[in-house]
Design a protein around this motif. Structure first.
Motif, PDB file in Angstrom:
ATOM      1  N   ASP A   1      -9.021   3.216   4.666  1.00 52.04           N
ATOM      2  CA  ASP A   1      -9.000   4.656   4.927  1.00 52.04           C
ATOM      3  C   ASP A   1     -10.369   5.310   4.770  1.00 52.04           C
ATOM      4  O   ASP A   1     -10.518   6.515   4.974  1.00 52.04           O
ATOM      5  CB  ASP A   1      -7.988   5.357   4.019  1.00 52.04           C
ATOM      6  CG  ASP A   1      -8.304   5.221   2.541  1.00 52.04           C
ATOM      7  OD1 ASP A   1      -9.315   4.563   2.203  1.00 52.04           O
ATOM      8  OD2 ASP A   1      -7.542   5.768   1.721  1.00 52.04           O
TER       9      ASP A   1
ATOM     10  N   ILE B   1       3.380  11.695  11.685  1.00 55.74           N
ATOM     11  CA  ILE B   1       2.317  11.166  10.828  1.00 55.74           C
ATOM     12  C   ILE B   1       1.280  10.436  11.669  1.00 55.74           C
ATOM     13  O   ILE B   1       1.589   9.833  12.693  1.00 55.74           O
ATOM     14  CB  ILE B   1       2.851  10.205   9.737  1.00 55.74           C
ATOM     15  CG1 ILE B   1       3.705   9.090  10.360  1.00 55.74           C
ATOM     16  CG2 ILE B   1       3.614  10.960   8.679  1.00 55.74           C
ATOM     17  CD1 ILE B   1       4.194   8.085   9.344  1.00 55.74           C
TER      18      ILE B   1
ATOM     19  N   ILE C   1      -1.227   6.752   5.329  1.00 51.11           N
ATOM     20  CA  ILE C   1      -0.931   8.040   5.960  1.00 51.11           C
ATOM     21  C   ILE C   1      -2.218   8.857   5.995  1.00 51.11           C
ATOM     22  O   ILE C   1      -2.678   9.363   4.979  1.00 51.11           O
ATOM     23  CB  ILE C   1       0.181   8.786   5.209  1.00 51.11           C
ATOM     24  CG1 ILE C   1       1.472   7.955   5.206  1.00 51.11           C
ATOM     25  CG2 ILE C   1       0.435  10.159   5.852  1.00 51.11           C
ATOM     26  CD1 ILE C   1       2.607   8.577   4.415  1.00 51.11           C
ATOM     27  N   LYS C   2      -2.786   8.975   7.184  1.00 45.96           N
ATOM     28  CA  LYS C   2      -4.060   9.678   7.364  1.00 45.96           C
ATOM     29  C   LYS C   2      -3.848  11.181   7.499  1.00 45.96           C
ATOM     30  O   LYS C   2      -4.671  11.978   7.038  1.00 45.96           O
ATOM     31  CB  LYS C   2      -4.758   9.138   8.614  1.00 45.96           C
ATOM     32  CG  LYS C   2      -6.186   9.602   8.796  1.00 45.96           C
ATOM     33  CD  LYS C   2      -7.112   8.931   7.813  1.00 45.96           C
ATOM     34  CE  LYS C   2      -8.565   9.243   8.111  1.00 45.96           C
ATOM     35  NZ  LYS C   2      -9.491   8.564   7.171  1.00 45.96           N
ATOM     36  N   ASN C   3      -2.759  11.565   8.145  1.00 44.21           N
ATOM     37  CA  ASN C   3      -2.508  12.985   8.381  1.00 44.21           C
ATOM     38  C   ASN C   3      -1.007  13.196   8.549  1.00 44.21           C
ATOM     39  O   ASN C   3      -0.304  12.339   9.077  1.00 44.21           O
ATOM     40  CB  ASN C   3      -3.253  13.455   9.629  1.00 44.21           C
ATOM     41  CG  ASN C   3      -3.194  14.962   9.817  1.00 44.21           C
ATOM     42  OD1 ASN C   3      -3.109  15.714   8.854  1.00 44.21           O
ATOM     43  ND2 ASN C   3      -3.211  15.407  11.063  1.00 44.21           N
ATOM     44  N   ILE C   4      -0.512  14.326   8.075  1.00 43.32           N
ATOM     45  CA  ILE C   4       0.898  14.694   8.233  1.00 43.32           C
ATOM     46  C   ILE C   4       0.972  15.938   9.091  1.00 43.32           C
ATOM     47  O   ILE C   4       0.401  16.972   8.755  1.00 43.32           O
ATOM     48  CB  ILE C   4       1.581  14.929   6.869  1.00 43.32           C
ATOM     49  CG1 ILE C   4       1.514  13.656   6.012  1.00 43.32           C
ATOM     50  CG2 ILE C   4       3.032  15.357   7.069  1.00 43.32           C
ATOM     51  CD1 ILE C   4       2.083  13.827   4.620  1.00 43.32           C
TER      52      ILE C   4
ATOM     53  N   ARG D   1       2.006  12.695   0.270  1.00 37.20           N
ATOM     54  CA  ARG D   1       0.738  13.292   0.669  1.00 37.20           C
ATOM     55  C   ARG D   1      -0.105  12.311   1.474  1.00 37.20           C
ATOM     56  O   ARG D   1       0.171  11.101   1.503  1.00 37.20           O
ATOM     57  CB  ARG D   1      -0.043  13.739  -0.570  1.00 37.20           C
ATOM     58  CG  ARG D   1       0.661  14.836  -1.386  1.00 37.20           C
ATOM     59  CD  ARG D   1      -0.237  15.299  -2.518  1.00 37.20           C
ATOM     60  NE  ARG D   1       0.337  16.413  -3.244  1.00 37.20           N
ATOM     61  CZ  ARG D   1       1.123  16.297  -4.307  1.00 37.20           C
ATOM     62  NH1 ARG D   1       1.430  15.088  -4.766  1.00 37.20           N
ATOM     63  NH2 ARG D   1       1.589  17.367  -4.924  1.00 37.20           N
ATOM     64  N   THR D   2      -1.122  12.832   2.122  1.00 42.02           N
ATOM     65  CA  THR D   2      -2.066  11.967   2.814  1.00 42.02           C
ATOM     66  C   THR D   2      -2.725  11.036   1.799  1.00 42.02           C
ATOM     67  O   THR D   2      -2.945  11.408   0.648  1.00 42.02           O
ATOM     68  CB  THR D   2      -3.134  12.798   3.535  1.00 42.02           C
ATOM     69  OG1 THR D   2      -3.800  13.641   2.579  1.00 42.02           O
ATOM     70  CG2 THR D   2      -2.510  13.656   4.619  1.00 42.02           C
TER      71      THR D   2
END
Length: 229
Positions: free
Chosen positions: A78, A159, A172-175, A193-194
């Protein structure tokens, strides 16, 4: 200073700084974020999750030995975290053999500081390179907390993920707007969370590609998530 080995997924070259083989640290390369979404109409979400707050602990290493290696393979997919993917012979392994249970460094722990430095993976690796033989090496590790989330499709999960074929789960990079965001709104005390990593799907642990396939094809998603601060 430290010798840092930067290994690509298919293997890489060892980069030695200062000629001191005190710590060998291999890392997976950063990944390009990808979106993995089913083509479906909006649906409902449900699930339950226990409180999930990562724990942290500090270890002081003796760096005076000859030819010592830190002995870690790091997943930095990440671009921020330094998650332990493998422990080999070296300082960490030696520490684990004689430490108390609450101080054992485990797979999937995250390195959150090196001698007080560590805003991201670049700074952490730089701090490791700066350590000289015989100098103090204090490292803070973060132990993730496991959480489960049950999501029912159809609907957009919402996501953005990043991963490599050998990385630890799906990061998870972005929601965005979607089922997971809806779940978070319904569970404000225990949101996903991210930076969290999806490591199993419907009780099955597999590589990132297998997890991604299951996420696209399954109508009921029981996500096992590892939460980092």
């Amino acid at each position: 200073m430290f010798a840092v080995c930067c290994a690509a997924e298919e293997g890489g070259n060892q980069i030695t700084t200062g000629g001191l083989p005190l710590a060998s640290v291999a890392k997976l390369p950063d990944a390009t974020p990808v979106s993995a979404e089913p083509e479906a109409e909006p649906g409902a979400e449900e699930g339950a999750a226990p409180p999930a707050v990562a724990d942290s602990f500090t270890v002081v290493f003796d760096c005076s030995g000859e030819g010592m290696q830190l002995g870690l393979l790091l997943d930095t997919v990440d671009g921020k975290s330094c998650i332990i993917q493998e422990i080999t012979e070296g300082l960490v392994q030696n520490h684990n053999m004689k430490s108390s249970l609450d101080q054992v460094i485990k797979l999937h722990d995250n390195i959150c500081s090196v001698n007080g430095s560590g805003s991201d993976k670049a700074e952490l690796l730089k701090a490791l390179e700066a350590v000289k033989r015989g100098a103090a090496l204090t490292m803070c590790f973060e132990r993730p907390k496991e959480q489960t989330v049950l999501i029912n499709k159809p609907g957009q999960i919402g996501i953005e993920l990043c991963y490599q074929q050998t990385s630890y789960g799906l990061t998870i990079k972005n929601i965005q707007s979607g089922l997971l965001d809806d779940w978070n709104r319904a569970n404000p005390s225990t949101p996903i969370r991210t930076g969290a990593r999806i490591v199993a799907m419907n009780g099955v642990t597999s590589g990132p590609m297998g997890l991604l396939k299951s996420m696209k094809e399954s109508d009921i998603l029981l996500l096992t998530v590892m939460n980092y601060q």
